[in-house]
Design an enzyme around this catalytic site. Structure first.
Site, mmCIF file in Angstrom:
data_model
loop_
_atom_site.group_PDB
_atom_site.id
_atom_site.type_symbol
_atom_site.label_atom_id
_atom_site.label_comp_id
_atom_site.label_asym_id
_atom_site.label_seq_id
_atom_site.Cartn_x
_atom_site.Cartn_y
_atom_site.Cartn_z
ATOM 1 C CB CYS A 95 0.323 -10.879 0.289
ATOM 2 S SG CYS A 95 -0.650 -11.123 1.604
ATOM 3 C CG HIS A 146 2.016 -7.486 0.363
ATOM 4 N ND1 HIS A 146 0.873 -6.817 0.128
ATOM 5 C CD2 HIS A 146 2.185 -8.072 1.304
ATOM 6 C CE1 HIS A 146 0.005 -7.304 1.161
ATOM 7 N NE2 HIS A 146 0.936 -7.942 1.996
ATOM 8 C CG ASN A 186 -1.690 -6.830 4.394
ATOM 9 O OD1 ASN A 186 -2.165 -6.941 3.263
ATOM 10 N ND2 ASN A 186 -0.899 -7.632 5.096
#
Lengths: 352, 74
Positions: A120, A269, A299
């Protein structure tokens, strides 16, 4: 915790490709009770995700994004001197996927190509590498590709992760120009927290075997996965991020001598809506300055920041000051204040 | 402090306003407890009391009363 400044380097174009295959979270599995799923969807804010079908890899998504970028901006391929591919879902264990992409994109053999294995935090880290190369004399343009098929890492019977992750790929172009204003980065790592998010098997520490592929119940809640699937201890991850992320953002603002009110967009993020809202609330940010794409794509690990840019900021990136912050598996986290003179954002393309 | 704490727990655990909260209850046995509630609990302690609770520390606490005592002593 290096603090880095680059002068006269900038992002000039960005594009994204996502699988056409759309998963509606409320209808994703019948492994869990309807109410449980609804609660997860409400709290994480993830309504839909894109799943790559079996034949499609993260490098395919990046390939399509890169071709779109090159076409839309009439980029001369011979001017691309460096190709960087950020991913933790590469095509093969070897060779590096970036090298395969060099050939597939028709770039010259003079191209420097390498992969970066980060999650990430990967886009922000990848940017520093792209800026580094662009800063060197002898380099004209750097192509930064970032792709993930995170949907394949997690088990559909592990409710801690089953409803969160999705796939996507992006391409962006980094160049030097005298008029570009400085950009600032803060990079961080904490390997003592490696067990918070992990895939235990399939590497060389715990090679794949019949045992690593066996499904097993992993906790008192009855969640099921194999050792080849990822796990995440969400509570402890959140705890860690609360401690580190606001601090790192403050540091990069201080270090770059930027007033928080002068940031046009905060690009976090996209882990889940809960985290986004929490960071926004804690830092007292105006909602309009915090673009989100979590509800549509989930995500997508390192792809989530640039995908949010392409999804939300098309036509808006002229003389803008952006704050980027990526955080996750490692633990690894990175923040940046980047000045954008003009960044052309392509339309998102869907790949079958 | 105690009233703020109880309000914070109602928020984190999404407890109905009509429901009583027995501080002696083990919070992990509360009907609404799951991994997402843990996030809310951590968030609300940070929000309301400016306390980031260490994972190791949270593991040693069992009842709502333990939580209250922990933040009272901070």
């Amino acid at each position: 915790m290096p603090k880095i400044t680059y002068n006269n380097i900038g992002i000039t174009a960005i594009s994204a490709a996502i699988p056409k295959n759309t998963i509606k979270n409320l209808e994703y599995t019948n492994h869990f009770d309807e109410n449980v799923v609804k609660e997860i969807v409400d709290k994480t804010g993830i309504k839909e995700r894109r799943f790559a079908p079996d034949h499609l890899t993260s490098s395919d998504l990046c390939y399509h994004a890169a071709e779109k970028l090159i076409l839309d901006n009439a980029i001369d391929k011979t001017e691309i001197d460096v190709l960087i591919f950020v991913s933790q879902t590469p095509d093969y264990r070897m060779p590096a996927t970036s090298i395969i992409l060099q050939d597939r994109l028709g770039l010259s053999k003079d191209t420097a190509a390498f992969d970066v294995s980060l999650g990430c935090s990967g886009f922000v880290y990848g940017l520093t590498m792209a800026y580094n190369y662009a800063n060197l004399s002898g380099i004209k343009k750097v192509l930064l590709l970032d792709g993930e098929t995170r949907s394949r890492i997690y088990h559909p019977k592990d409710r801690k992760t089953a409803f969160l992750f999705g796939d996507g790929g992006i391409a962006c172009l980094i160049e030097k120009k005298d008029s570009f204003l400085p950009s600032f980065f803060s990079l961080n790592s904490d390997g003592s927290k490696q067990n918070l998010i992990k895939v235990d098997a399939g590497g060389y520490r715990n090679p794949s075997s019949i045992n690593t592929m066996k499904e097993k119940v992993v906790d008192i809640h009855g969640n099921v996965r194999t050792d080849e699937h990822g796990y995440m201890n969400g509570g402890d991850v959140f705890n860690f991020l609360l401690r580190e992320i606001p601090k790192d953002i403050k540091q990069v603002l201080d270090f770059s001598d930027t007033n928080i009110n002068d940031i046009d967009y905060f690009l976090f993020h996209q882990a889940n809506k809960f985290m986004n809202d929490y960071l926004s609330k804690k830092m007292k940010l105006d909602k309009d300055k915090v673009p989100q794409s979590i509800s549509k794509y989930g995500n997508t690990s390192s792809v989530s920041i640039p995908l949010t840019i392409v999804d939300q900021l098309k036509g808006l990136l002229k003389k803008k000051n952006l704050l980027l912050c990526g955080f996750g598996v490692g633990m690894s986290w990175a923040s940046a204040v980047i000045n954008v003179e003009e960044c052309k954002v392509s339309d998102i393309i869907e790949v079958e | 402090m105690k009233e703020n704490f109880i309000n914070a727990m109602y928020e984190a655990f999404e407890i109905e306003a009509t429901e009583e909260l027995d501080l002696g209850t083990e919070f992990r046995n509360h009907d609404n407890w799951d991994s997402l509630t843990k996030l809310s609990l951590i968030a609300v302690l940070d929000d309301e009391f400016d306390i980031i609770i260490e994972d190791d520390k949270l593991e040693t606490l069992n009842t709502f009363k333990d939580l209250l005592e922990f933040i009272s002593n901070k």
